[in-house]
Design a protein around this motif. Structure first.
Motif, PDB file in Angstrom:
ATOM      1  N   GLN A 120       0.812  -1.210   0.000  1.00 14.99           N
ATOM      2  CA  GLN A 120       0.000   0.000   0.000  1.00 14.99           C
ATOM      3  C   GLN A 120       0.848   1.265   0.000  1.00 14.99           C
ATOM      4  N   ASP A 121       1.944   1.265   0.748  1.00 17.55           N
ATOM      5  CA  ASP A 121       2.819   2.435   0.760  1.00 17.55           C
ATOM      6  C   ASP A 121       3.454   2.652  -0.614  1.00 17.55           C
ATOM      7  N   THR A 122       3.866   1.557  -1.248  1.00 18.56           N
ATOM      8  CA  THR A 122       4.471   1.663  -2.589  1.00 18.56           C
ATOM      9  C   THR A 122       3.469   2.233  -3.574  1.00 18.56           C
ATOM     10  N   TYR A 169       0.884   4.067  -2.900  1.00 21.69           N
ATOM     11  CA  TYR A 169       0.579   5.449  -2.530  1.00 21.69           C
ATOM     12  C   TYR A 169       1.649   6.401  -3.043  1.00 21.69           C
ATOM     13  N   ARG A 170       2.918   6.056  -2.782  1.00 23.82           N
ATOM     14  CA  ARG A 170       3.999   6.952  -3.194  1.00 23.82           C
ATOM     15  C   ARG A 170       4.099   7.045  -4.709  1.00 23.82           C
ATOM     16  N   LYS A 211      10.002   8.406   3.204  1.00 28.49           N
ATOM     17  CA  LYS A 211       9.911   6.947   3.121  1.00 28.49           C
ATOM     18  C   LYS A 211       9.375   6.376   4.430  1.00 28.49           C
ATOM     19  N   HIS A 229       7.596   7.946   6.712  1.00 24.58           N
ATOM     20  CA  HIS A 229       6.319   8.489   7.184  1.00 24.58           C
ATOM     21  C   HIS A 229       5.215   8.414   6.121  1.00 24.58           C
ATOM     22  N   THR A 230       5.383   7.520   5.137  1.00 21.85           N
ATOM     23  CA  THR A 230       4.340   7.376   4.116  1.00 21.85           C
ATOM     24  C   THR A 230       3.025   6.931   4.736  1.00 21.85           C
ATOM     25  N   GLU A 231       3.108   6.016   5.674  1.00 20.88           N
ATOM     26  CA  GLU A 231       1.872   5.545   6.312  1.00 20.88           C
ATOM     27  C   GLU A 231       1.191   6.684   7.066  1.00 20.88           C
ATOM     28  N   GLU A 269       1.365   9.841   6.229  1.00 23.91           N
ATOM     29  CA  GLU A 269       0.749  10.688   5.201  1.00 23.91           C
ATOM     30  C   GLU A 269      -0.553  10.074   4.714  1.00 23.91           C
ATOM     31  N   ARG A 270      -0.565   8.754   4.573  1.00 23.30           N
ATOM     32  CA  ARG A 270      -1.798   8.089   4.150  1.00 23.30           C
ATOM     33  C   ARG A 270      -2.887   8.242   5.207  1.00 23.30           C
ATOM     34  N   ASN A 300      10.231   4.855  -6.070  1.00 23.45           N
ATOM     35  CA  ASN A 300       8.974   4.170  -5.797  1.00 23.45           C
ATOM     36  C   ASN A 300       8.191   3.876  -7.064  1.00 23.45           C
TER      37      ASN A 300
END
Length: 593
Positions: free
Chosen positions: A127-129, A131-132, A199, A201-203, A205-206, A324
């Motif tokens: 999910q992070d991949t 999203y970015r 990288k 803090h992507t979660e 940001e989501r 990403n």
């Protein structure tokens, strides 16, 4: 850190390949314009120098010919005009190429999301991949492209200006490079910190994005008001947003303090160079025009150097997107060995043999050692409490997942070996979380089988079977009316009407030998459900039907009831037989009374 540098170079090279492949012609045009734009500042410096020298000579000479002066003035005007025109043309060409770059990247993304295995969409690790990569896809490619062009243009301009300045003294080149080195170092160091920060803090940001959706999206608007959740969600949104911004602010303050210190150093070096040029002019080693040219060259070199450093740090920062995006693009689309045809017609049975299944990156088995025989042409009802694995079994039968253990066969052909196009042709599915398409009523049905030519008669028939024909016929533009609320002139449907539309979509696929209905009547009123049940045998004639339902009226349609419990099968049999056994099925029905 070396690994980050290597990655950045590889990713920038990949971005160049993307730019070139998007449109070779516009890439060439942009390259030519960039070279021209890179040379123009040098030409402007030269004509300014010539203009000053000619004017000085004109003032100091009694008998002079003004014709040369006019030529120089005309050349100066011409180069200024060329600079302005080339700037406008460059902006136009870059805008045009950015369209091709964005289209190319979007095509990559669409191709990947269409063809990768469905398991990725239920894998939290990806999910992070996603999203970015997807969040920046609309603007990052063009920004990377502009950055590369600006970097090339600034590099060419700076090289030519440094050649001019080297005529004063060879040491000018290393001195200017030294003056810019600390700025470059601290910007790269800051960019590395930003890269790692994003990288990590992507979660987060989501999560901020999620709470923003809770506050703004239509899907949540009803409960937001009914349960008065606005302030609660707003507090959560503000908390996570400010936490992220505080961390970003700390990084930005640190960057600014370092940059102020190194800018002071660069300014001192620049003043020393200016003092040296003034001294050379006073001593008569260079002319007034040359001095003006060198002053302009110094100013221009300093500005270009700053721009060059900004371009480098921006491109380095874009490593966040590039890494990403490339990681997303490198998700393997497994070459399927599935090339067999679906048996048509099915001769005997569908066999589920010792099947076990768990979702990606989880340890919980949602299905464990399931075995089941589904005879051709029979209607099977899957019943059981929530979470017992009914919908997961439906996903396996729909080809969205593969069993971790065991296999599913049809006429002794492994389900995994059948081509996906064959599965979609021979299986029609309506999921309990069916989609609401904001397109015409006809297309909402037609999506059930896009291989079929537009056959309005079959669309009408599918609508009749689902009990939605009269409603669609009475819409302002009949079956051509757009459904939903997104577009002008659309007509909104109730939840039950949307479910009937989804049923019609499933019934439109008359090629399907298997119909899978996951909670097909959950949103229907009793009258509509009764009509559907009355026509069910006609709808499923010569087809194998698998129904997931909690409703007794729907379960009674089944020839075989499969009672699921604790990720396995508790009972299998005809409805009347299971009632006589007074087991799990009997207890379930008793609890419904």
């Amino acid at each position: 850190m070396k690994r980050v540098n290597k990655l950045s170079i590889n990713h920038l090279l990949e971005s160049l390949r993307i730019v070139y492949r998007s449109s070779p012609k516009w890439t060439l045009i942009n390259t030519i314009i960039t070279i021209i734009r890179g040379c123009i500042p040098l030409l402007l410096l030269y004509v300014v120098k010539e203009l000053i020298d000619v004017v000085t000579n004109h003032i100091n000479t009694i008998n002079n010919n003004p014709q040369h002066l006019y030529y120089i003035i005309g050349a100066t005007a011409l180069f200024f005009l060329l600079n302005a025109i080339s700037g406008s043309v460059s902006s136009l060409v870059r805008e045009r190429q950015s369209h091709f770059v964005n289209d190319y990247v979007q095509n990559i993304i669409h191709k990947k999301t269409i063809n990768i295995d469905y398991k990725y969409f239920e894998d939290a690790n990806y999910q992070d991949t996603f999203y970015r990569a997807l969040n920046d896809a609309n603007f990052r490619p063009a920004r990377v492209f502009y950055g590369i062009l600006q970097l090339a243009q600034n590099s060419l301009t700076l090289l030519l200006i440094l050649i001019i300045l080297s005529n004063i003294h060879w040491a000018m080149i290393p001195v200017l490079i030294i003056s810019g080195a600390p700025i470059f170092y601290f910007r790269i160091a800051h960019t590395r910190k930003i890269y790692q920060y994003r990288k990590q803090h992507t979660e987060d940001e989501r999560r901020v994005h999620y709470f923003n959706r809770l506050l703004t999206a239509k899907d949540f608007a009803k409960e937001l008001r009914v349960f008065n959740l606005g302030e609660t969600f707003k507090r959560e949104y503000e908390y996570f947003k400010h936490d992220l911004r505080d961390k970003q602010w700390t990084l930005s303050k640190s960057k600014t303090l370092y940059e102020v210190a190194v800018q002071v150093l660069a300014t001192i070096i620049l003043l020393l160079i200016i003092g040296y040029v003034v001294q050379q002019t006073v001593e008569g080693h260079i002319s007034s025009g040359s001095m003006a040219m060198y002053f302009l060259a110094l100013q221009r070199a300093y500005a270009v150097l700053q721009g060059l450093l900004s371009s480098l740090s921006s491109l380095y920062e874009d490593n966040l997107f590039l890494q990403n995006f490339i990681e997303f693009n490198n998700i393997s689309i497994e070459k399927s060995i599935a090339n067999q045809l679906f048996p048509n017609p099915i001769k005997t049975t569908i066999e589920i043999k010792n099947v076990s299944f768990k979702y990606p990156n989880t340890n919980k088995w949602v299905l464990k050692n399931i075995s089941l025989t589904i005879p051709k042409g029979k209607t099977v009802a899957l019943v059981g409490r929530n979470g017992c694995g009914k919908t997961s079994l439906v996903k396996l039968l729909a080809g969205l997942h593969q069993p971790n253990e065991g296999q599913i066969t049809v006429d002794n052909i492994n389900w995994h070996h059948i081509a996906s196009s064959e599965i979609s042709k021979n299986i029609s599915v309506i999921f309990q979380d069916f989609m609401l398409y904001n397109v015409s009523a006809a297309n909402n049905i037609r999506f059930g089988n896009m291989r079929r030519k537009d056959e309005n008669g079959i669309i009408q028939e599918a609508a009749q079977k689902a009990g939605i024909h009269e409603l669609f016929s009475n819409l302002p533009e009949g079956f051509d009316t757009t459904l939903g609320t997104l577009f002008k002139g659309s007509q909104m449907l109730s939840r039950g009407e949307w479910q009937r539309t989804a049923l019609a979509r499933s019934f439109y696929n008359t090629d399907a030998q298997i119909i899978i209905l996951d909670e097909p009547t959950s949103s229907l009123d009793a009258f509509t459900e009764a009509k559907l049940i009355a026509h069910f045998k006609e709808i499923t004639r010569n087809k194998t039907a698998i129904i997931v339902s909690h409703r007794l009226s729907t379960i009674k349609l089944a020839d075989i009831v499969v009672v699921m419990e604790n990720s396995g099968i508790a009972e299998v049999g005809a409805p009347d037989e299971l009632l006589k056994q007074r087991g799990v099925y009997f207890s379930m029905l008793e609890s419904l009374k």
